[in-house]
Scaffold this active site. Structure first.
Site, PDB file in Angstrom:
ATOM      1  N   ASP A  65       0.871  -1.155   0.000  1.00  0.00           N
ATOM      2  CA  ASP A  65       0.000   0.000   0.000  1.00  0.00           C
ATOM      3  C   ASP A  65       0.922   1.222   0.000  1.00  0.00           C
ATOM      4  O   ASP A  65       2.046   1.134   0.475  1.00  0.00           O
ATOM      5  CB  ASP A  65      -0.846  -0.054   1.285  1.00  0.00           C
TER       6      ASP A  65
ATOM      7  N   ASP B 177      -0.951  -0.589   6.300  1.00  0.00           N
ATOM      8  CA  ASP B 177      -0.900  -0.003   7.635  1.00  0.00           C
ATOM      9  C   ASP B 177      -2.189  -0.298   8.399  1.00  0.00           C
ATOM     10  O   ASP B 177      -2.385   0.185   9.500  1.00  0.00           O
ATOM     11  CB  ASP B 177      -0.637   1.501   7.570  1.00  0.00           C
TER      12      ASP B 177
HETATM   13  P1  ADP Z   1      -3.998   4.388  -0.670  1.00  0.00           P
HETATM   14  O1  ADP Z   1      -4.246   3.212  -1.536  1.00  0.00           O
HETATM   15  O2  ADP Z   1      -2.828   5.186  -1.149  1.00  0.00           O
HETATM   16  O3  ADP Z   1      -3.927   4.079   0.783  1.00  0.00           O
HETATM   17  P2  ADP Z   1      -6.803   5.127  -0.605  1.00  0.00           P
HETATM   18  O4  ADP Z   1      -7.314   3.991  -1.421  1.00  0.00           O
HETATM   19  O5  ADP Z   1      -7.069   5.108   0.849  1.00  0.00           O
HETATM   20  O6  ADP Z   1      -5.243   5.360  -0.884  1.00  0.00           O
HETATM   21  O7  ADP Z   1      -7.371   6.482  -1.193  1.00  0.00           O
HETATM   22  C1  ADP Z   1      -7.233   6.781  -2.556  1.00  0.00           C
HETATM   23  C2  ADP Z   1      -7.661   8.177  -2.894  1.00  0.00           C
HETATM   24  O8  ADP Z   1      -9.007   8.381  -2.531  1.00  0.00           O
HETATM   25  C3  ADP Z   1      -6.894   9.221  -2.133  1.00  0.00           C
HETATM   26  O9  ADP Z   1      -5.675   9.523  -2.752  1.00  0.00           O
HETATM   27  C4  ADP Z   1      -7.875  10.387  -2.198  1.00  0.00           C
HETATM   28  O10 ADP Z   1      -7.754  11.039  -3.419  1.00  0.00           O
HETATM   29  C5  ADP Z   1      -9.211   9.718  -2.109  1.00  0.00           C
HETATM   30  N1  ADP Z   1      -9.703   9.704  -0.731  1.00  0.00           N
HETATM   31  C6  ADP Z   1      -9.847   8.629   0.080  1.00  0.00           C
HETATM   32  N2  ADP Z   1     -10.332   8.995   1.275  1.00  0.00           N
HETATM   33  C7  ADP Z   1     -10.464  10.340   1.253  1.00  0.00           C
HETATM   34  C8  ADP Z   1     -10.915  11.312   2.195  1.00  0.00           C
HETATM   35  N3  ADP Z   1     -11.305  11.000   3.433  1.00  0.00           N
HETATM   36  N4  ADP Z   1     -10.916  12.595   1.807  1.00  0.00           N
HETATM   37  C9  ADP Z   1     -10.517  12.941   0.572  1.00  0.00           C
HETATM   38  N5  ADP Z   1     -10.092  12.081  -0.343  1.00  0.00           N
HETATM   39  C10 ADP Z   1     -10.080  10.790  -0.038  1.00  0.00           C
HETATM   40 MG    MG Z   2      -3.756   3.270   2.994  1.00  0.00          MG
END
Ligand code: ADP
Ligand code: MG
Length: 620
Positions: free
Chosen positions: A318, A510
């Site tokens: 991740d 994480d």
């Molecule tokens: P990663 O795979 O890097 O952990 P996530 O899948 O959790 O990322 O989130 C992907 C994208 O979704 C973020 O980069 C953001 O653009 C959007 N996103 C997710 N949760 C939020 C939030 N609470 N507020 C704003 N944008 C969000």
């Molecule tokens: Mg994450």
């Protein structure tokens, strides 16, 4: 495999060995009666406990204990007028059993040493003064004063004072880390130089250390697949060996040997073919590895997780909070109507409940500017997109923008840089945007490089957009084809399934919104688990620290353990074949069969124990 306390074990062994030696001396000096008495004592001290435990196993669990084979062989030796050899067998058997128990106990207890790092007393604030109270009497809410040099007695949170702590007992990390108000403290870490007041958050029985020990103890009790094999083998095989020896006895008789010689040879075969070494070879290695890993801040939830990690062909990571620190910062803000304060109040309001690192960055930016978050109802999270609330308010990435049918042409160009952009809007109207960035962990590049050297495939998976993913991944030395961006949680699961075609896959996360991926992977690995309950539950392997090089180390340790298990099994099976062959086609004397058999058992245990001396370290 006799079940007694170590002390009775050792006493019985000592008696058996002494009586055997005395009998030997008496036999040499032709004192027949003394010799007979000494051998009887040796048989009682060495044989009765083994026979009792074997009978108990038969009675209660309906399994034939290997110990039984030794007792039968010793009795057979006595029956053919070779009590000395029977006594020698029992003495060596008892001796190696004791050694084995001590070694396994050492591996099992290695992690409990952590428990002794908890101080017995603590200084509890009482009005203006402090009382010295027993650590076990501390309850959540109590305020404890930590003087410089003091160990943290229970888990808590800093309420006053800032200073460096040595966290090495929990995370294995030797660099001190500065902690201040609001930061969590773990039991058994050391306050180095400041006076710190902390509030107790968990009772002693629930502390991080107590949970670590519980996890490792449970892990040690859970059997790994190869252990199940050796158990199964041990049980089937014990029956086969008994039957085989009886058969061999009959064949030797038929071949014209007299009863005594045939019985002696059958006893030799019984000892030679006993699978003690096979049965102990796997747990000896696994127990040692689990303990060594725990002391380096890596918790395996059982031998199965250890064996799977050893066989992993691909690692998927991740991005946010795993390869990066997850401590994102707001870099730029734009409000369509120019009113940044109102924009940030609304954005912080909609992000008020989100666990996402982006949300935390926005809240702390509002906090820094002294802006109170707006109150919003019906806030709902949409994984990998953003959040929505009552009144048509939404925040999120371009996916969310498209979903709302909103048009951001007025702000075009804002998301050209390689930063994560959060758009805020109401209905189809875009109210503004914030650019957020977090930094890669210092250890990520080195950790990925070490894993790459071990020949596994790597992949970074993120819901973030391509530009950000390429910047972060590229900076860590990942190739473009290893970087996967714009993913929904379901896409991560599919990608992992795709990687699984090449072999077992590990997913490293994480614990924040990774549950599906952690579960789909053959082994889930959680980073920085010291503080996070979720991560400890969801993953098969938990890294207490967030040092990525330790992951490569854990992988190396797992592979080395698998190697030692293979060595042990090959050696144990090889020795058995050799001894049986010698027993069948050559007049292998019983004492030699015993030495070969018990010696082999002790050797595989010691070979497994080498892993205890192979700590997981930070690499640069
Ligand atoms: P990663 O795979 O890097 O952990 P996530 O899948 O959790 O990322 O989130 C992907 C994208 O979704 C973020 O980069 C953001 O653009 C959007 N996103 C997710 N949760 C939020 C939030 N609470 N507020 C704003 N944008 C969000
Ligand atoms: Mg994450």
């Amino acid at each position: 495999m006799i079940q007694h306390t170590e002390r009775t074990d050792m006493t019985l062994t000592a008696v058996t060995v002494a009586a055997t030696l005395a009998g030997m001396a008496a036999q040499f000096t032709a004192q027949e009666r003394v010799a007979a008495a000494a051998f009887l004592l040796a048989f009682l001290a060495g044989g009765v406990p083994a026979a009792l435990s074997a009978l108990r196993g038969l009675w209660r669990d309906h399994v034939l204990d290997i110990d039984l084979l030794m007792v039968v062989a010793a009795l057979a030796a006595a029956a053919v007028g070779a009590p000395l050899e029977g006594a020698v067998l029992l003495a060596l058997f008892s001796l190696s059993g004791t050694l084995e128990h001590r070694a396994m106990g050492k591996a099992r207890r290695a992690v409990e040493a952590l428990m002794h790092l908890r101080p017995d007393t603590a200084l509890r604030r009482n009005g203006d003064g402090v009382d010295e109270v027993a650590t076990s009497a501390l309850a959540p809410g109590d305020i404890v004063v930590l003087r410089p040099g003091a160990r943290v007695p229970v888990d808590g949170v800093v309420v006053q004072g800032t200073g460096p702590l040595d966290l090495s007992t929990i995370t294995g990390e030797s660099m001190p880390v500065t902690k201040g108000p609001g930061d969590a403290l773990n039991e058994a870490t050391v306050n180095l130089s400041a006076v710190i007041d902390m509030a107790v958050t968990r009772p002693v029985a629930d502390s991080t250390v107590a949970r670590m020990i519980r996890l490792v103890t449970e892990a040690q009790a859970a059997r790994a697949p190869s252990e199940r094999f050796s158990d199964w083998f041990g049980q089937r095989y014990t029956v086969a060996v008994l039957a085989g020896s009886v058969l061999a006895f009959a064949v030797f008789l038929a071949l014209g040997l007299d009863t005594q010689a045939a019985l002696y040879k059958a006893a030799v075969l019984l000892v030679a073919a006993s699978p003690c070494a096979v049965v102990i070879s796997v747990p000896a290695a696994i127990l040692s590895a689990l303990s060594a890993a725990a002391r380096g801040g890596v918790l395996f939830k059982g031998g199965a997780a250890l064996e799977t990690l050893a066989s992993v062909r691909g690692f998927a990571f991740d991005k946010t909070g795993t390869l990066t620190t997850g401590k994102a910062e707001v870099r730029r803000i734009v409000a369509t109507n120019g009113d940044e304060a109102a924009f940030l109040a609304l954005l912080a309001g909609i992000e008020a409940q989100s666990e996402h690192p982006i949300a935390a960055a926005i809240r702390s930016e509002a906090d820094r500017r002294g802006i109170a978050p707006a109150l919003l109802a019906e806030v709902q999270a949409h994984p990998s997109q953003g959040v929505t609330a009552a009144g048509g308010v939404w925040a999120g990435n371009r996916r969310m923008l498209a979903r709302m049918g909103a048009d951001a042409t007025a702000l075009d160009g804002f998301d050209e840089a390689a930063e994560t952009v959060v758009w805020l809007g109401r209905g189809q109207q875009v109210l503004g945007a914030a650019a957020v960035a977090d930094t890669p962990r210092a250890s990520s590049a080195a950790g990925l490089a070490a894993l790459r050297r071990s020949g596994v495939t790597l992949a970074m998976m993120t819901g973030d957009r391509r530009a950000v993913a390429d910047r972060v991944g590229g900076g860590l030395g990942l190739r473009p084809d290893e970087i996967h961006a714009d993913l929904l949680p379901g896409d991560k699961v599919q990608l992992i399934a795709g990687m699984a075609a090449q072999g077992p896959v590990a997913f490293v996360g994480d614990g924040v919104n990774d549950a599906a991926a952690l579960a789909r992977a053959d082994v889930g690995i959680a980073m920085g688990a010291a503080g996070s309950e979720v991560a400890l539950q969801a993953a098969g392997v938990a890294l207490m620290s967030d040092d990525m090089t330790r992951l490569a180390e854990a992988h190396r340790l797992a592979r080395r353990t698998a190697g030692i298990i293979r060595q042990n099994l090959a050696f144990a099976l090889g020795a058995m074949v050799l001894l049986v062959t010698a027993g069948l086609f050559w007049d292998l004397p019983l004492p030699l069969a015993v030495i070969g058999h018990e010696g082999g058992t002790v050797l595989v245990v010691l070979n497994g124990l080498r892993l205890l001396a192979d700590p997981i370290r930070k690499r640069d």
